[in-house]
Design an enzyme around this catalytic site. Sequence first.
Site, PDB file in Angstrom:
ATOM      1  N   HIS A 292       1.859   9.589  43.232  1.00 48.71           N
ATOM      2  CA  HIS A 292       2.486   9.287  41.939  1.00 48.71           C
ATOM      3  C   HIS A 292       3.249   7.977  42.000  1.00 48.71           C
ATOM      4  O   HIS A 292       3.795   7.590  43.045  1.00 48.71           O
ATOM      5  CB  HIS A 292       3.424  10.417  41.505  1.00 48.71           C
ATOM      6  CG  HIS A 292       4.607  10.644  42.400  1.00 48.71           C
ATOM      7  ND1 HIS A 292       5.830  10.042  42.176  1.00 48.71           N
ATOM      8  CD2 HIS A 292       4.773  11.405  43.505  1.00 48.71           C
ATOM      9  CE1 HIS A 292       6.690  10.420  43.118  1.00 48.71           C
ATOM     10  NE2 HIS A 292       6.069  11.260  43.928  1.00 48.71           N
TER      11      HIS A 292
ATOM     12  N   ASP B 164       5.494   7.354  39.316  1.00 49.39           N
ATOM     13  CA  ASP B 164       6.747   7.558  38.594  1.00 49.39           C
ATOM     14  C   ASP B 164       7.876   7.845  39.583  1.00 49.39           C
ATOM     15  O   ASP B 164       7.635   8.341  40.693  1.00 49.39           O
ATOM     16  CB  ASP B 164       6.622   8.675  37.558  1.00 49.39           C
ATOM     17  CG  ASP B 164       6.334  10.037  38.158  1.00 49.39           C
ATOM     18  OD1 ASP B 164       5.454  10.126  39.034  1.00 49.39           O
ATOM     19  OD2 ASP B 164       6.987  11.023  37.756  1.00 49.39           O
TER      20      ASP B 164
ATOM     21  N   ASP C 235       9.615   7.454  47.958  1.00 54.07           N
ATOM     22  CA  ASP C 235       9.013   8.522  47.147  1.00 54.07           C
ATOM     23  C   ASP C 235       8.514   7.962  45.830  1.00 54.07           C
ATOM     24  O   ASP C 235       9.243   7.926  44.851  1.00 54.07           O
ATOM     25  CB  ASP C 235      10.052   9.617  46.915  1.00 54.07           C
ATOM     26  CG  ASP C 235       9.487  10.851  46.254  1.00 54.07           C
ATOM     27  OD1 ASP C 235       8.260  10.999  46.224  1.00 54.07           O
ATOM     28  OD2 ASP C 235      10.279  11.667  45.753  1.00 54.07           O
TER      29      ASP C 235
ATOM     30  N   GLU D  32       4.915  13.178  38.208  1.00 57.67           N
ATOM     31  CA  GLU D  32       5.207  14.108  39.303  1.00 57.67           C
ATOM     32  C   GLU D  32       6.679  14.462  39.337  1.00 57.67           C
ATOM     33  O   GLU D  32       7.048  15.599  39.645  1.00 57.67           O
ATOM     34  CB  GLU D  32       4.783  13.497  40.643  1.00 57.67           C
ATOM     35  CG  GLU D  32       4.646  14.503  41.769  1.00 57.67           C
ATOM     36  CD  GLU D  32       5.951  14.774  42.521  1.00 57.67           C
ATOM     37  OE1 GLU D  32       5.994  15.747  43.299  1.00 57.67           O
ATOM     38  OE2 GLU D  32       6.922  14.004  42.338  1.00 57.67           O
ATOM     39  N   GLU D  33       7.531  13.496  39.004  1.00 54.11           N
ATOM     40  CA  GLU D  33       8.968  13.716  39.068  1.00 54.11           C
ATOM     41  C   GLU D  33       9.505  14.403  37.812  1.00 54.11           C
ATOM     42  O   GLU D  33      10.666  14.802  37.766  1.00 54.11           O
ATOM     43  CB  GLU D  33       9.707  12.389  39.273  1.00 54.11           C
ATOM     44  CG  GLU D  33       9.347  11.640  40.560  1.00 54.11           C
ATOM     45  CD  GLU D  33       9.862  12.322  41.811  1.00 54.11           C
ATOM     46  OE1 GLU D  33      10.373  13.454  41.734  1.00 54.11           O
ATOM     47  OE2 GLU D  33       9.740  11.715  42.883  1.00 54.11           O
TER      48      GLU D  33
ATOM     49  N   GLU E 196       2.650  12.191  49.855  1.00 54.96           N
ATOM     50  CA  GLU E 196       4.103  12.378  49.773  1.00 54.96           C
ATOM     51  C   GLU E 196       4.756  12.151  51.143  1.00 54.96           C
ATOM     52  O   GLU E 196       4.141  12.408  52.181  1.00 54.96           O
ATOM     53  CB  GLU E 196       4.427  13.809  49.318  1.00 54.96           C
ATOM     54  CG  GLU E 196       4.146  14.093  47.861  1.00 54.96           C
ATOM     55  CD  GLU E 196       5.252  13.596  46.937  1.00 54.96           C
ATOM     56  OE1 GLU E 196       6.224  12.995  47.430  1.00 54.96           O
ATOM     57  OE2 GLU E 196       5.111  13.819  45.720  1.00 54.96           O
TER      58      GLU E 196
ATOM     59  N   HIS F 139      15.218   9.739  46.578  1.00 59.00           N
ATOM     60  CA  HIS F 139      16.092  10.119  45.467  1.00 59.00           C
ATOM     61  C   HIS F 139      17.550   9.694  45.691  1.00 59.00           C
ATOM     62  O   HIS F 139      18.404   9.985  44.852  1.00 59.00           O
ATOM     63  CB  HIS F 139      16.049  11.630  45.191  1.00 59.00           C
ATOM     64  CG  HIS F 139      14.722  12.123  44.708  1.00 59.00           C
ATOM     65  ND1 HIS F 139      14.573  13.303  44.017  1.00 59.00           N
ATOM     66  CD2 HIS F 139      13.476  11.605  44.803  1.00 59.00           C
ATOM     67  CE1 HIS F 139      13.295  13.492  43.718  1.00 59.00           C
ATOM     68  NE2 HIS F 139      12.606  12.467  44.195  1.00 59.00           N
TER      69      HIS F 139
END
Length: 382
Positions: free
Chosen positions: A71, A73, A104, A137-138, A166, A355
């Site tokens: 992903h 995003d 990520d 995805e997030e 991931e 994150h």
Amino acid sequence: MTNPVDPVALTADLVRCPSVTPTEGGALTILDGLLTGAGFACTRVNRGGIENLFARWGEKNHPRTFGFNGHTDVVPVGDAAAWAHDPFGAEVEDGFMYGRGTTDMKSGVAAFAAAAVDFVTQTPPDGAVVLAITGDEEGDALDGTTALLDWMAQTGEAMSVCLVGEPTCPDTMGEMMKIGRRGSMTTYFTVKGVQGHSAYPHRAKNPVHAMVRLMDRLASHRLDQGTDHFDASTLAIVTIDTGNPATNVIPADCKATVNIRFNDAHTSDGLIAWLDVEARKIEAETGVIITASTKVSGESFLTPPGALSDLVAKAVHGVTGVTPGLSTSGGTSDARFIKNHCPVVEFGLVGRTMHQVDERVEVAQVGQLKTIYSRILRDYFA
């Protein structure tokens, strides 16, 4: 022969795209251009305001089709002033690239895109390579990888196996790959009682007392002791609320939320049935009314150790000298959707800063990851 694709430069280009879910931010456009130029047939699969990218090199639905999933995003930046580096600047300092999505997982997408482009242009395989890249995805993940899989089913596209890029390594590059994930579900309880004066509790039905009793029973219950490939399932009470500002009033209702992460000893349906039984017991004991609703994020799944995990482990060891452990730990990922389509495992970078403020990736590891993915492709089609 074309020049090799630099995964670090590609990571930087992607990080500079402010692709906070659900905004595409230009990241998929960059990948679309790169892959189209290398001979991939690219399709933008858009649903529910989410943009996704499907790219295939080689024959459609070839019996040997290796897929990558990831992903572009990212989660919100948070307090931008707390960052020492521009969250979308991709600045490099002391061997680390800083920015939202560096770990990520724009570096993972860049690594497998670079590996795939070099592989099909330099050593075209007898088979097909697919890249399924999502922008959701997030977020709620309702219109991301699921949209891609739905579109693939409608158009006759398929992957034989899939690797999700991931970040999977806790501390050291190469130490862990994922062969499954726990299921996740969240249940929202409401207890309705009878409001009254706190000095006369016998004239009321206190929903807080009933809720506390229910929550204690749920939290005290051992769901299981773990299975062959999974740790024990867990239940966490994440909130209990009444919205009651008064100290002399018994409220009319109380709400609580629990999150369950469950292994392959359970299904969400079985756990929902257990929660309902416990709620009915409390109703009978206290005279309150309990209602509940559940959101299931995904069921537990396992890709049994075998050819796919061996393929990935061999490549990881060949590049890093480390044999990855086979794990099912952590939260959910889009592998929970892909497992219904084909065998799937996950391998990627060290994820310690994902994150976080000043999220960063070790630049050297991005090159390592491309090399690992390149070996996987080479060995799969050998």
